[in-house]
Design a protein around this motif. Structure first.
Motif, PDB file in Angstrom:
ATOM      1  N   GLY A 103       9.561   6.205   0.115  1.00  0.00           N
ATOM      2  CA  GLY A 103       8.366   5.655   0.007  1.00  0.00           C
ATOM      3  C   GLY A 103       7.180   6.475  -0.428  1.00  0.00           C
ATOM      4  N   GLU A 104       7.443   7.931   0.387  1.00  0.00           N
ATOM      5  CA  GLU A 104       6.310   9.022   0.036  1.00  0.00           C
ATOM      6  C   GLU A 104       6.482   9.453  -1.267  1.00  0.00           C
ATOM      7  N   ILE A 105       7.606   9.585  -1.998  1.00  0.00           N
ATOM      8  CA  ILE A 105       7.806  10.062  -3.268  1.00  0.00           C
ATOM      9  C   ILE A 105       7.160   9.102  -4.260  1.00  0.00           C
ATOM     10  N   LEU A 106       7.380   7.825  -4.153  1.00  0.00           N
ATOM     11  CA  LEU A 106       7.048   6.687  -4.816  1.00  0.00           C
ATOM     12  C   LEU A 106       5.357   6.715  -4.882  1.00  0.00           C
ATOM     13  N   GLY A 107       4.976   6.746  -3.828  1.00  0.00           N
ATOM     14  CA  GLY A 107       3.680   6.729  -3.754  1.00  0.00           C
ATOM     15  C   GLY A 107       2.854   7.845  -4.324  1.00  0.00           C
ATOM     16  N   GLY A 108       3.498   9.154  -4.040  1.00  0.00           N
ATOM     17  CA  GLY A 108       2.751  10.287  -4.621  1.00  0.00           C
ATOM     18  C   GLY A 108       2.971  10.177  -5.952  1.00  0.00           C
ATOM     19  N   PHE A 109       3.928   9.840  -6.665  1.00  0.00           N
ATOM     20  CA  PHE A 109       4.113   9.883  -7.976  1.00  0.00           C
ATOM     21  C   PHE A 109       3.332   9.000  -8.644  1.00  0.00           C
ATOM     22  N   ALA A 110       3.221   7.761  -8.070  1.00  0.00           N
ATOM     23  CA  ALA A 110       2.345   6.595  -8.713  1.00  0.00           C
ATOM     24  C   ALA A 110       0.956   7.018  -8.942  1.00  0.00           C
ATOM     25  N   PHE A 111       0.395   7.671  -7.836  1.00  0.00           N
ATOM     26  CA  PHE A 111      -1.026   7.873  -7.554  1.00  0.00           C
ATOM     27  C   PHE A 111      -1.071   9.225  -8.333  1.00  0.00           C
ATOM     28  N   GLY A 112      -0.283  10.088  -8.413  1.00  0.00           N
ATOM     29  CA  GLY A 112      -0.380  11.309  -9.404  1.00  0.00           C
ATOM     30  C   GLY A 112      -0.579  10.636 -10.984  1.00  0.00           C
ATOM     31  N   ILE A 113       0.333   9.753 -11.404  1.00  0.00           N
ATOM     32  CA  ILE A 113       0.216   9.428 -12.784  1.00  0.00           C
ATOM     33  C   ILE A 113      -1.067   8.589 -13.064  1.00  0.00           C
ATOM     34  N   MET A 114      -1.239   7.672 -11.932  1.00  0.00           N
ATOM     35  CA  MET A 114      -2.609   6.794 -12.117  1.00  0.00           C
ATOM     36  C   MET A 114      -3.826   7.475 -11.507  1.00  0.00           C
ATOM     37  N   GLY A 115      -3.953   8.944 -11.355  1.00  0.00           N
ATOM     38  CA  GLY A 115      -4.972   9.477 -10.814  1.00  0.00           C
ATOM     39  C   GLY A 115      -6.411   9.241 -11.495  1.00  0.00           C
ATOM     40  N   LYS A 116      -6.258   9.369 -12.775  1.00  0.00           N
ATOM     41  CA  LYS A 116      -7.686   8.860 -13.623  1.00  0.00           C
ATOM     42  C   LYS A 116      -8.079   7.666 -13.354  1.00  0.00           C
ATOM     43  N   TYR A 117      -7.265   6.659 -13.224  1.00  0.00           N
ATOM     44  CA  TYR A 117      -7.789   5.199 -12.914  1.00  0.00           C
ATOM     45  C   TYR A 117      -8.206   5.120 -11.710  1.00  0.00           C
ATOM     46  N   VAL A 118      -7.581   5.794 -10.558  1.00  0.00           N
ATOM     47  CA  VAL A 118      -8.129   5.804  -9.328  1.00  0.00           C
ATOM     48  C   VAL A 118      -9.406   6.374  -9.187  1.00  0.00           C
ATOM     49  N   ALA A 119      -9.538   7.411  -9.783  1.00  0.00           N
ATOM     50  CA  ALA A 119     -10.801   8.182  -9.690  1.00  0.00           C
ATOM     51  C   ALA A 119     -11.837   7.053 -10.542  1.00  0.00           C
ATOM     52  N   ARG A 120     -11.670   6.465 -11.324  1.00  0.00           N
ATOM     53  CA  ARG A 120     -12.590   5.702 -12.206  1.00  0.00           C
ATOM     54  C   ARG A 120     -12.952   4.210 -11.176  1.00  0.00           C
ATOM     55  N   TYR A 121     -11.696   3.551 -10.616  1.00  0.00           N
ATOM     56  CA  TYR A 121     -12.127   2.463  -9.773  1.00  0.00           C
ATOM     57  C   TYR A 121     -12.344   2.509  -8.272  1.00  0.00           C
ATOM     58  N   GLY A 122     -12.040   3.906  -7.889  1.00  0.00           N
ATOM     59  CA  GLY A 122     -12.169   4.105  -6.486  1.00  0.00           C
ATOM     60  C   GLY A 122     -10.947   4.535  -5.596  1.00  0.00           C
TER      61      GLY A 122
END
Length: 275
Positions: A103-122
């Motif tokens: 679960g930790e790996i999946l979460g870290g990997f997903a938010f690492g790939i989607m980092g720019k989208y997270v920064a854009r939408y919050g």
């Protein structure tokens, strides 16, 4: 002995790598030298901790400490102490650790790939996801594990018939939820408090470690439903405070006139009056 030597070697390599890290691009040599004393860093951390935003974030940091104790110590212990899981229940504790790691790996990997989208939408969106995931894990623990499982070996029946597959799915959800919170906290502190990052991370680790230690102290003394109640309350409060601070910071970045300045309309009116 071999395990200790391997861990010692990894520790030495990790410490040596810090020697080769370059300074932060926005810090000059003078600034770095001035901010490097432990006393100044400690005073800076105390001053930062008393600011309104950091006081609110302190609740989020405290929750991550309780959650850390729960997934790393309490939940696995409950699995090992639940006799309904059969003779192999002790070996399932290792599987619990593996599923938390997944679960930790999946979460870290997903938010690492989607980092720019997270920064854009919050960053409040991944944290809200973590709230839902962790809430589901706590519900699974409440329904699937005996109330006295944290304290001793037990044959007490849970609300549902204890199922090891459901328990391991709860382990995965705990790891994923933990990744949601920690990745966004690190991202928030690294970007919003980049000029005082040492103090920000010191406050985070202090709160997390203090509440984790407190949770370890009572974890084998209190029944599971009460521990889950503490977690649920702090989870709600910690999520709300993080989302509030994150949205306030994003609003301030979009419109700096909202904090400590006049609005564009007021500036336009002033210019007309001056003419």
């Amino acid at each position: 002995m071999q395990v200790a030597l391997v861990l010692l070697g990894i520790c030495i390599v990790g410490v040596v790598t810090f020697v080769f890290l370059r300074p932060t691009p926005w810090a000059s040599d003078t600034d770095t030298a001035a901010a490097s004393t432990p006393i100044q860093t400690f005073i800076s951390a105390l001053q930062l901790m008393l600011t309104p935003d950091m006081l609110l974030l302190f609740i989020t940091f405290a929750y991550t400490g309780l959650a850390l104790t729960f997934w790393s110590g309490v939940y696995g212990t409950c699995i090992g102490f639940t006799e309904a899981f059969g003779d192999k229940r002790k070996s399932y504790v290792g599987l619990h650790g593996i599923f938390v790691g997944l679960g930790e790996i999946l979460g870290g990997f997903a938010f690492g790939i989607m980092g720019k989208y997270v920064a854009r939408y919050g960053r409040h969106l991944p944290v809200s996801l973590g709230f839902l995931v962790n809430g589901g894990a706590y519900l699974i623990a409440y329904l699937n594990l005996p109330a006295d499982a944290p304290r001793h070996e037990t044959s007490t029946e849970a609300i549902l018939t204890s199922n090891i597959y459901l328990a391991l799915f709860g382990s995965f959800m705990l790891g994923l939820g933990d990744a949601c919170y920690n990745t966004q906290i690190f991202s928030f502190l690294g970007s919003v408090y980049k000029d005082d990052s040492a103090a920000g991370f010191a406050i985070f680790k202090f709160a997390q470690s203090a509440f984790a230690a407190a949770a370890f102290f009572y974890s084998n003394q209190i029944d599971l439903p009460w521990q889950l109640l503490f977690l649920a309350i702090l989870c709600v409060l910690g999520t709300c405070t993080f989302c509030f601070v994150e949205l306030k910071v994003r609003s301030r970045e979009r419109n700096p006139y909202l904090v400590g300045g006049d609005s564009p309309e007021q500036n336009t009116t002033a210019e007309v009056d001056n003419r």
